[in-house]
Design a protein around this motif. Sequence first.
Motif, PDB file in Angstrom:
ATOM      1  N   ASP A  40      64.596 131.547  11.303  1.00  0.00           N
ATOM      2  CA  ASP A  40      63.422 130.536  11.831  1.00  0.00           C
ATOM      3  C   ASP A  40      62.130 131.179  11.846  1.00  0.00           C
ATOM      4  O   ASP A  40      61.463 130.477  11.325  1.00  0.00           O
ATOM      5  N   SER A  41      62.173 132.380  12.335  1.00  0.00           N
ATOM      6  CA  SER A  41      60.675 132.785  12.636  1.00  0.00           C
ATOM      7  C   SER A  41      60.095 133.313  11.299  1.00  0.00           C
ATOM      8  O   SER A  41      58.978 133.481  10.953  1.00  0.00           O
ATOM      9  N   VAL A  42      60.838 133.822  10.313  1.00  0.00           N
ATOM     10  CA  VAL A  42      60.510 134.315   8.877  1.00  0.00           C
ATOM     11  C   VAL A  42      60.069 132.981   8.284  1.00  0.00           C
ATOM     12  O   VAL A  42      58.828 132.860   7.678  1.00  0.00           O
ATOM     13  N   LEU A  43      60.926 131.888   8.462  1.00  0.00           N
ATOM     14  CA  LEU A  43      60.613 130.535   7.659  1.00  0.00           C
ATOM     15  C   LEU A  43      58.957 130.174   8.334  1.00  0.00           C
ATOM     16  O   LEU A  43      58.121 129.498   7.737  1.00  0.00           O
ATOM     17  N   ASP A  44      58.857 130.065   9.700  1.00  0.00           N
ATOM     18  CA  ASP A  44      57.707 129.508  10.227  1.00  0.00           C
ATOM     19  C   ASP A  44      56.419 130.456   9.695  1.00  0.00           C
ATOM     20  O   ASP A  44      55.409 129.990   9.511  1.00  0.00           O
ATOM     21  N   GLU A  45      56.632 131.802   9.617  1.00  0.00           N
ATOM     22  CA  GLU A  45      55.524 132.644   9.022  1.00  0.00           C
ATOM     23  C   GLU A  45      55.226 132.133   7.662  1.00  0.00           C
ATOM     24  O   GLU A  45      53.904 132.069   7.386  1.00  0.00           O
ATOM     25  N   SER A  52      47.705 127.636   5.133  1.00  0.00           N
ATOM     26  CA  SER A  52      46.332 128.221   5.137  1.00  0.00           C
ATOM     27  C   SER A  52      45.893 128.716   3.646  1.00  0.00           C
ATOM     28  O   SER A  52      44.644 128.491   3.436  1.00  0.00           O
ATOM     29  N   ASN A  53      46.761 129.187   3.117  1.00  0.00           N
ATOM     30  CA  ASN A  53      46.704 129.700   1.645  1.00  0.00           C
ATOM     31  C   ASN A  53      47.185 128.914   0.614  1.00  0.00           C
ATOM     32  O   ASN A  53      47.423 129.388  -0.596  1.00  0.00           O
ATOM     33  N   ALA A  54      47.401 127.529   0.508  1.00  0.00           N
ATOM     34  CA  ALA A  54      48.417 126.949  -0.380  1.00  0.00           C
ATOM     35  C   ALA A  54      47.511 126.868  -1.711  1.00  0.00           C
ATOM     36  O   ALA A  54      48.211 127.160  -2.768  1.00  0.00           O
TER      37      ALA A  54
END
Length: 67
Positions: A40-45, A52-54
Motif C-alpha cells: 500500500d505504501s509503495v502504491l501510494d508513493e 504531480s508529474n503525470a
Amino acid sequence: MAGQEQIRPQRRDGGEPVDPPTPPPAAMGERKAALDADIDSVLDEIDSVLESNAEEFVRGFIQKGGE
C-alpha cells in the motif's frame, strides 16, 4: 501454479522427503498484514508521483517521429 514443479529436499539416508516447517497461522497473518502495508505504501508513493508529474510521465511514453 499449474505447470510448475515443486522441488522438495530429500533426506541423505534416502528416506521420505522432508517438508519445511510451516509457521503458525498467527505469524502468517502478521506477515501478510505487514506485506499488505508495504505494498500500500509503495502504491501510494506511485500515485503521488503520478499526480504531480503525470504530464511528464506520459510524455516519456509518447513516440516521436515514428520511433
